[in-house]
Design a protein around this motif. Structure first.
Motif, PDB file in Angstrom:
ATOM      1  N   CYS A 341     -46.560  46.140  50.792  1.00  0.00           N
ATOM      2  CA  CYS A 341     -45.818  46.796  49.714  1.00  0.00           C
ATOM      3  C   CYS A 341     -44.883  45.839  48.978  1.00  0.00           C
ATOM      4  CB  CYS A 341     -45.010  47.972  50.262  1.00  0.00           C
ATOM      5  SG  CYS A 341     -44.168  48.873  48.953  1.00  0.00           S
ATOM      6  N   CYS A 344     -40.562  47.467  45.542  1.00  0.00           N
ATOM      7  CA  CYS A 344     -39.282  47.066  44.966  1.00  0.00           C
ATOM      8  C   CYS A 344     -38.975  45.673  45.488  1.00  0.00           C
ATOM      9  CB  CYS A 344     -38.169  48.058  45.323  1.00  0.00           C
ATOM     10  SG  CYS A 344     -37.663  47.980  47.042  1.00  0.00           S
ATOM     11  N   VAL A 410     -35.888  54.013  53.361  1.00  0.00           N
ATOM     12  CA  VAL A 410     -36.261  52.721  52.779  1.00  0.00           C
ATOM     13  C   VAL A 410     -36.770  51.854  53.921  1.00  0.00           C
ATOM     14  CG1 VAL A 410     -35.376  50.656  51.612  1.00  0.00           C
ATOM     15  CG2 VAL A 410     -34.578  52.923  50.925  1.00  0.00           C
ATOM     16  N   HIS A 412     -37.484  48.501  54.150  1.00  0.00           N
ATOM     17  CA  HIS A 412     -37.083  47.105  54.340  1.00  0.00           C
ATOM     18  C   HIS A 412     -35.569  46.994  54.467  1.00  0.00           C
ATOM     19  CE1 HIS A 412     -41.139  45.660  52.810  1.00  0.00           C
ATOM     20  NE2 HIS A 412     -40.881  44.761  53.755  1.00  0.00           N
ATOM     21  N   CYS A 435     -39.127  53.747  47.280  1.00  0.00           N
ATOM     22  CA  CYS A 435     -39.740  53.806  48.607  1.00  0.00           C
ATOM     23  C   CYS A 435     -40.157  55.219  48.997  1.00  0.00           C
ATOM     24  CB  CYS A 435     -38.771  53.232  49.631  1.00  0.00           C
ATOM     25  SG  CYS A 435     -39.599  52.450  51.012  1.00  0.00           S
TER      26      CYS A 435
HETATM   27  S1  SF4 Z   1     -38.283  48.965  50.507  1.00  0.00           S
HETATM   28 FE1  SF4 Z   1     -39.974  50.377  50.323  1.00  0.00          FE
HETATM   29  S2  SF4 Z   1     -40.653  50.263  48.223  1.00  0.00           S
HETATM   30 FE2  SF4 Z   1     -39.324  48.503  48.570  1.00  0.00          FE
HETATM   31  S3  SF4 Z   1     -40.839  46.934  49.146  1.00  0.00           S
HETATM   32 FE3  SF4 Z   1     -40.088  47.841  51.000  1.00  0.00          FE
HETATM   33  S4  SF4 Z   1     -41.591  49.391  51.476  1.00  0.00           S
HETATM   34 FE4  SF4 Z   1     -41.934  48.860  49.341  1.00  0.00          FE
END
Ligand code: SF4
Lengths: 529, 410
Positions: A341, A344, A410, A412, A435
């Protein structure tokens, strides 16, 4: 056939009609001709046929007929005088005639009358006054000057001087003499403000339209010019004065307030709901030349389109994980797709993505905020200090952690580096929204009875950016994403409590809300109301 | 910031309120200031969205301490803020009015400090217009939900219309999208207005010199399509509001996206046709004797987007038709698709002197395409006739309330 030439004036018709009834003219024996309409007929040709009907000396009329007739009389239709005579004649035998709207004559009268009424209504709506001032107005606007007209022996005649490409255009005005004894009030200034409008009605309605303006603008000095006639109101003498028609150039070309009015016009409509057909049907193009705001229209119509699509793309271009979420929402597939992913910017700095863990058929999902330092390193949710608090609560409530599913809003870790420490940072609303597709996919896969949001970020994700956590925690809420959502505080709030006492209070809240969520989850989900 | 910039911001912020009517109040010119109302309402212009420009519609300020998700002025919204002084609004209103741009003022506001403080500011504008400038035009003020009794009473003496917006169709919707607003608070404000108006009307009957209170009554607005609430729920709420607080009108405004809206709101505007169907149903309930429950069903809680609600009803009630235009009473004629209530009145008047043929109906602009299957005229009988001993249509009679305020038609 008797032919009579009539001035376009209701009273002239009335006289002629009374006379004709008296003499016994049948409607088909009379030709009432409008003097303003050029006729090819030889007017001197007078046929000898006299009236053949019985003389009617005391004709019957009704108030409603006179009202309708007076209205229809100002219509430009050249046949109206004959129509009115025919109806008047037929009324003598059938006093209910006007009630039969399907009768061709009555229908025609109704048609003329309603066109005139519409014309009146539009004139009341679309006349636009422009203010002119006495001499000494410095802004280069039309002014009122005191000068003698070549034809006027009175040396003090007020004249409106309008600059045009062909020089000054002069229009005579009634004289303004402010009462020297009156104290000026905000509504009655001592200046000789004069308001002038130019308007072109479809029919000769000025005399019928004027009383409206008298009623409404009785304290103002105003003039309305039309091609057929003009009328001025003198607020001191309380009198209307009619005069011949004037061309458009005789009125001032602008008013300084028009810019303000245009600003208002451009701001008050909703570009997402453009409906030019509707606008045109209510305000046909023939009125446009009179309305200062219309100069903006072409521009507004073009821009509305792009304003709306801009708005939508702006919202669509907000960062989102949606393109990275696979169609198949089974947990292993989601887990496999997550590391790729880039929904963002948070993926750039974190060690790894932290997926949810727990039972694939859990009745309760716990949603935290985001991975912390420990979670980021281990790749597991709720393994750090906050995880310890959560474990303690669950132990007290006798809840087996393997029976629930635990994840984050979220996925990450978000932090700033301070020396060798990585300081946790709250995710922004845009990151939470970005997310959310992952969270929704998890909810969709598991189909829990209850989703418990731990802390503000998770609540924002499912309950909206404005959810008031401390007020509305512990309530069972219905959302588009899950039928039963409960919010509570984040376990880390207990750790951050300012003293032991408030720490215990917060622990209680967490405990009570989790207990509610757990028990609710054991019952089959209620169908939404 | 100059007045022009403020005007741009504060008109822009007011554009989502659909209540623009200036009708229902009659006031003669008073000889001391400009302005009168002839009760009809006048549209002085039309904007590219087809809406009428009748009033100077602005907010006093778009600062707001509330956080209603569907509202562009919510505290968390990232927009430019501005605030008019009451005097600036007074001057703008008079200047525009004197040039015949407007019928009067529609003044709303974000909630600043407290509901009472905000209400006082609005009242100050209206009071100055009426008592200092003797303004006789139309004034519509927002009744700020939760404002005190005393202020509502004062506002009603200066304003022709007061309105407290119900905002969303159900209590649940409000909980979700407008956490600070409570149905109970909004309705109690409506109730205050209704009670004061009742009292004032009563007093005026005894003593005609008693000042009028909100001559044009109160209205409200409901945002449609921001939440999943069905048409059935919406019409139910409407019935409740009309019945309980004697509202003159409910405005339904299809949700439409605005810049930087909350992500929970739909991206696309609600279809205009849905709004239109709700208005049609609203008319049917107020002037045609239909009840909310008749227009939708538990199984089909949405109004048809392709067909007007009267036709939908007629199709599902074959036992009621055909109706004889030369004999049926008013209440029954009103239920025939394609015949509006003005034409019903005309038919009733004409048929005393003349038996109606299809051609006559055509002259009255009855929409024959819709109407023919359901009516009998001298020269017309529809193909399918109900069985002779079918249920008596006239049993519906007691459902019908007397008609009032006959304007517009279906
Ligand atoms: S926080 Fe969520 S949306 Fe942002 S990169 Fe990580 S998984 Fe993807």
């Amino acid at each position: 056939m008797k032919r009579i030439l009539l001035e376009p004036d209701f009273n002239a018709w009335r006289e002629a009609a009374r006379e004709a009834l008296h003499l016994g003219y049948l409607p088909e024996e009379l030709e009432l001709q409008d003097s303003t309409v050029p006729s090819t007929l030889d007017l001197t040709l007078e046929l000898a046929d006299g009236p053949t009907g019985p003389p009617i000396t005391a004709p019957h009329t009704s108030k409603s007929f006179l009202e309708s007739a007076e209205c229809a009389a100002v219509h430009r239709d050249p046949l109206r005088w004959n129509l009115l005579y025919r109806i008047l004649y037929r009324l003598q035998a059938n006093r209910n005639l006007l009630k039969i709207s399907v009768d061709p004559d009555v229908a025609e009268l109704e048609r003329l009358e309603s066109q005139v009424r519409r014309d009146l209504h539009k004139m009341h709506a679309f006349v636009r006054f422009r203010m002119v001032l006495e001499p000494d107005d410095l802004n280069g606007r039309p002014i009122v000057v005191d000068e003698s007209l070549p034809t006027d022996p009175n040396p003090h005649h007020l004249v409106l001087a309008v600059p045009t490409p062909f020089g000054l255009n002069h229009t005579a005005l009634p004289h303004c003499e402010p009462d020297p004894h009156a104290t000026p009030t905000p509504s009655q200034p001592d200046t000789c403000e004069h308001f002038i409008a130019w308007y072109q009605p479809d029919h000769r309605i000025l005399p019928l339209a004027a009383p409206f303006f008298v009623e409404r603008f009785g304290i103002m000095r105003w003039t309305i010019l039309t091609p057929d006639a003009s009328v001025s109101w003198d607020p001191t003498g309380k009198q209307l004065a009619f005069a011949p028609g004037l061309p458009r150039e005789s009125a001032p070309a602008e008013d300084e307030l028009e810019d303000l009015w245009r600003s208002y016009y451009a701001s008050i409509y909703n570009p997402a709901r453009i409906n030019p057909e509707m606008m045109r049907s209510e305000m046909p193009v023939r009125y446009w030349k009179n309305l200062p705001e219309i100069s903006l229209l072409p521009d507004l119509l073009i821009k509305s389109q792009s304003r709306v699509s801009d708005m939508v793309t702006r919202q669509q271009q907000q960062p989102s994980a949606q393109p990275f979420v696979p169609e198949d929402h089974s947990l292993p597939t989601l887990r496999a797709a997550l590391p790729a992913c880039k929904g963002c910017e948070l993926y750039q700095h974190a060690t790894q993505v932290v997926p949810g863990v727990g039972a694939a058929r859990a009745k309760l999902i716990l949603v935290g905020e985001q991975p912390g330092d420990q979670e980021d390193l281990q790749g597991q949710p709720f393994v750090g200090p906050a995880g310890n608090i959560l474990d303690r609560v669950m132990a007290e409530l006798d809840i087996d952690r393997s029976k629930v599913y635990v994840t984050n809003a979220v996925k990450h870790f978000k932090f700033i580096q301070r020396g060798k420490f990585r300081l946790h940072q709250n995710p922004r609303m845009s990151e939470i929204s970005a997310c959310r597709p992952w969270l929704l996919a998890e909810i969709d896969s598991i189909q829990p009875n209850v989703v418990l949001c731990l802390g503000a970020s998770a609540s924002k994700s499912l309950l909206g950016g404005t959810f008031a956590l401390m007020r509305d925690h512990g309530k069972i809420l219905n959302t588009p994403y899950a039928n039963q959502v409960i919010a509570t505080i984040h376990p880390s709030a207990v750790l951050r409590a300012r003293d032991k006492e408030s720490g215990e209070q917060l622990f209680q809240i967490l405990r009570d809300d989790l207990a509610l969520a757990w028990h609710t989850a054991q019952k089959p989900a209620l169908t939404p109301v | 910031m100059n007045v022009q910039q403020k005007l741009e911001i504060l008109a822009d912020a007011a554009k989502y309120d659909a209540s623009c009517a200036s009708s229902g109040a009659k006031r003669s010119g008073n000889g001391k200031g400009v302005g009168h109302s002839d009760g009809m309402g006048i549209c002085h212009s039309y904007t590219p969205d087809g809406r009428c420009v009748s009033l100077l519609k602005i907010l006093l300020t778009n600062f707001c301490t509330y956080d209603c998700v569907f509202c562009v002025n919510r505290i968390s919204s990232n927009i430019q803020r501005a605030r008019f002084t009451p005097d600036e609004v007074v001057k703008l209103t008079l200047d525009f009015y004197k040039r015949n741009y407007i019928e009067g003022l529609f003044l709303s506001s974000g909630i600043i400090q407290s509901p009472d403080y905000t209400m006082e500011q609005l009242i100050q504008v209206a009071k100055s217009l009426r008592t200092v400038h003797h303004f006789g035009g139309y004034i519509h003020l927002k009744a700020i939900p939760g404002a005190s009794e005393r202020l509502i009473e004062q506002a009603g003496l200066f304003a022709d219309r007061l309105s407290a917006n119900i905002e969303l169709p159900t209590q649940q919707d409000l909980v979700q999208l407008a956490p600070e607003k409570k149905t109970a608070v909004i309705e109690s404000t409506m109730n205050k207005i209704a009670l004061h108006k009742d009292e004032a009307d009563e007093d005026r009957r005894k003593l005609p010199s008693t000042p009028k209170f909100t001559a044009a009554g109160q209205s409200t607005q409901m945002v449609v399509g921001a939440t999943p609430a069905t048409d059935r729920e919406i019409l139910k709420t409407a019935t409740h509001l009309y019945g309980q607080y004697k509202l003159r009108r409910i405005y339904y405004t299809g949700f439409s996206p605005y810049p930087d809206a909350d992500a929970r709101l739909p991206l696309k505007p609600a279809p205009l046709i849905r709004e239109h169907r709700l208005y049609q149903s609203d008319w049917l309930m107020r002037f045609y004797g239909f009840t909310a429950a008749e227009l939708t069903s538990e199984e089909e809680p949405s109004l048809s987007l392709t067909e007007d609600p009267k036709t939908t009803w007629a199709k599902s009630h074959p036992e009621f038709f055909p109706v004889d235009v030369n004999a049926a009473p008013r209440e029954v004629l009103l239920r025939v698709p394609g015949i509006g209530y003005r034409n019903v009145e005309r038919i009733l008047s004409i048929r005393k002197y003349h038996r109606l043929l299809i051609d006559d109906l055509k002259k009255l602009h009855v929409r024959l395409k819709n109407a023919l299957p359901y009516l009998i005229a001298i020269d017309h009988i529809p193909h399918q006739q109900p069985a002779a001993d079918e249920a008596q249509p006239f049993t519906q009679l007691d459902l019908f309330a007397p008609l009032s305020a006959l304007t517009g038609s279906l």
